[in-house]
Design a protein around this motif. Structure first.
Motif, PDB file in Angstrom:
ATOM      1  N   MET A  98       9.293  -2.274  -2.555  1.00 60.73           N
ATOM      2  CA  MET A  98       9.710  -3.423  -1.747  1.00 60.73           C
ATOM      3  C   MET A  98       9.340  -4.717  -2.480  1.00 60.73           C
ATOM      4  O   MET A  98      10.060  -5.717  -2.394  1.00 60.73           O
TER       5      MET A  98
ATOM      6  N   SER B 129       9.115  -7.632   7.229  1.00 59.81           N
ATOM      7  CA  SER B 129       8.402  -6.573   7.965  1.00 59.81           C
ATOM      8  C   SER B 129       7.451  -5.842   7.027  1.00 59.81           C
ATOM      9  O   SER B 129       6.302  -5.538   7.380  1.00 59.81           O
ATOM     10  N   ALA B 130       7.921  -5.556   5.798  1.00 56.17           N
ATOM     11  CA  ALA B 130       7.091  -4.821   4.838  1.00 56.17           C
ATOM     12  C   ALA B 130       5.826  -5.621   4.516  1.00 56.17           C
ATOM     13  O   ALA B 130       4.732  -5.066   4.378  1.00 56.17           O
TER      14      ALA B 130
ATOM     15  N   ASP C  54       5.489   0.268  -1.241  1.00 58.30           N
ATOM     16  CA  ASP C  54       6.275   1.480  -0.922  1.00 58.30           C
ATOM     17  C   ASP C  54       7.641   1.442  -1.604  1.00 58.30           C
ATOM     18  O   ASP C  54       8.174   0.360  -1.899  1.00 58.30           O
TER      19      ASP C  54
ATOM     20  N   ASP D 124      13.785  -7.025   6.237  1.00 59.57           N
ATOM     21  CA  ASP D 124      13.026  -5.814   5.869  1.00 59.57           C
ATOM     22  C   ASP D 124      11.813  -6.184   5.010  1.00 59.57           C
ATOM     23  O   ASP D 124      10.739  -5.602   5.153  1.00 59.57           O
TER      24      ASP D 124
ATOM     25  N   GLN E  79       3.448  -5.359   7.427  1.00 53.97           N
ATOM     26  CA  GLN E  79       2.887  -4.007   7.619  1.00 53.97           C
ATOM     27  C   GLN E  79       2.165  -3.493   6.380  1.00 53.97           C
ATOM     28  O   GLN E  79       1.755  -2.335   6.347  1.00 53.97           O
TER      29      GLN E  79
ATOM     30  N   HIS F  98      12.031   2.252   3.599  1.00 51.59           N
ATOM     31  CA  HIS F  98      12.212   1.153   4.565  1.00 51.59           C
ATOM     32  C   HIS F  98      13.615   0.552   4.585  1.00 51.59           C
ATOM     33  O   HIS F  98      13.862  -0.392   5.332  1.00 51.59           O
TER      34      HIS F  98
ATOM     35  N   TRP G  84       3.535  -2.836   3.400  1.00 52.58           N
ATOM     36  CA  TRP G  84       4.361  -1.773   2.787  1.00 52.58           C
ATOM     37  C   TRP G  84       4.952  -2.220   1.443  1.00 52.58           C
ATOM     38  O   TRP G  84       5.863  -1.592   0.941  1.00 52.58           O
ATOM     39  N   MET G  85       4.465  -3.313   0.900  1.00 53.97           N
ATOM     40  CA  MET G  85       5.142  -3.884  -0.263  1.00 53.97           C
ATOM     41  C   MET G  85       5.126  -2.957  -1.481  1.00 53.97           C
ATOM     42  O   MET G  85       5.990  -3.057  -2.353  1.00 53.97           O
TER      43      MET G  85
END
Ligand SMILES: Nc1ncnc2c1ncn2[C@@H]1O[C@H](COP(=O)(O)OP(=O)(O)OP(=O)(O)O)[C@@H](O)[C@H]1O
Ligand SMILES: [Mg+2]
Length: 315
Positions: free
Chosen positions: A41, A75-76, A84, A72, A79, A89, A81-82
């Motif tokens: 991400m 959100s990442a 990931d 997206d 959360q 996602h 999630w960068m």
């Protein structure tokens, strides 16, 4: 003879007509950034930031498998999630447009779906571009300005598209849903235009019936659209273009006797399910493109100066 002018044309009719004549490939951005599923991400965020873009398609062997938007990425970020992979996602089930579809399909898609961009694919379903509302607006403004400039230099005469030096008649008709009273205007004018040119009655009938069927189909089955007539020395081209709802199964719609006409349409005398198969039979060339929720574009070409016509004329 010079092209026939259309004094009553207004801007929205021009736009509808352009939307039918231009293809998505004419307006899309060809230089597309895309990522693969294994990119992170954070990689996507960097590409978006460096290139000022707000959505990136995810591809597998150049086929679109997902999209990642700024939303997206936000959100990442929230959360954590960068790091990931985008595969975890991305939005899947992405709606794509085909480069060969008329621009009107893209306009319908933007009005029906909450997306700000659509990936564009070729016949092999490979990603070849992206289209945004901005692309569409810019293309329409450029084309309208070009036409306006031409009209000014030609004293207000509306000209047919470029590449039509042999055009002798060109006109677009707007057709509204269920406005059966307007049905038949285009075919009557076509009939008259061909008659004064001395076209054989059999050929006139073929072209006029094909035109009428397409007019009525827009009125009976679509949300509204346009029908463009274009006559040159060799043929009549009839283009019907509407903004939806589209035909889910074109093969079925082309089958004799198949009709979804409701009772009211039937009460108007239509709905035998013969219009499309007849139009195809009467045409020398016939093409249909339809996208559910996007619209339908049908082209019928009837050749003039055929042996049929010559033999008719010799009678
Ligand atoms: N422009 C259109 N938009 C959406 N659906 C269409 C369109 N044109 C045709 N269809 C679909 O294809 C079907 C078959 O069309 P066709 O013209 O052959 O028959 P029909 O219009 O139902 O009846 P008829 O033309 O004999 O009066 C229609 O019933 C409708 O479901
Ligand atoms: Mg019909």
């Amino acid at each position: 003879m010079s092209p026939v002018q259309q004094p009553e044309e207004d801007i929205s009719l021009r736009i509808q007509e352009l939307a039918g004549n231009l293809k998505i490939r004419d307006v899309m951005t060809r230089h597309v950034f895309a990522v693969t599923r294994t990119c992170t991400m954070r990689d996507v965020q960097t590409i978006m930031k460096n290139n000022a873009i707000s959505g990136i398609p995810v591809v597998d062997s150049n086929h679109v498998v997902g999209m990642v938007s700024v939303h997206d990425i936000m959100s990442a970020f929230e959360q954590d999630w960068m790091a990931d992979a985008v595969a975890d996602h991305m939005t899947t089930g992405v709606r794509t447009l085909s480069e060969e579809q008329p621009l009107s399909f893209a306009m319908s898609a933007f009005s029906k779906f909450p997306y700000r961009r659509f990936p564009v694919v070729n016949r092999k379903n490979e990603l070849v571009g992206m289209v945004t509302l901005r692309n569409i607006n810019v293309a329409l403004i450029q084309e309208l300005s070009r036409q306006l400039a031409t009209m000014e230099t030609e004293g207000g005469r509306v000209t047919p598209p470029a590449s039509s030096d042999s055009c002798i008649f060109y006109r677009t008709y707007r057709l509204a849903r269920y406005d059966f009273e307007s049905g038949g205007k285009a075919s009557a004018e076509l009939r008259e235009q061909l008659r004064v040119r001395g076209v054989a009655p059999k050929t006139i009938r073929r072209a006029a019936v094909a035109c009428y069927e397409l007019e009525i189909n827009i009125i009976a089955h679509s949300h509204g659209g346009t029908l463009t007539l274009y006559i040159d020395r060799d043929c009549v081209r009839i283009t019907a273009n509407d903004f939806g709802p589209g035909i889910p199964d074109v093969e079925q719609a082309m089958t004799e006797g198949y009709s979804t006409a409701n009772d009211w349409i039937r009460s108007q005398g239509f709905g035998a399910g013969m219009g499309l198969p007849n139009t195809k039979r009467l045409s020398d060339e016939f093409a249909i493109q339809s996208g559910v929720d996007m619209g339908t574009m049908i082209k019928s070409i009837v050749n003039l100066n055929t042996s049929e016509e010559l033999s008719d004329e010799s009678k």
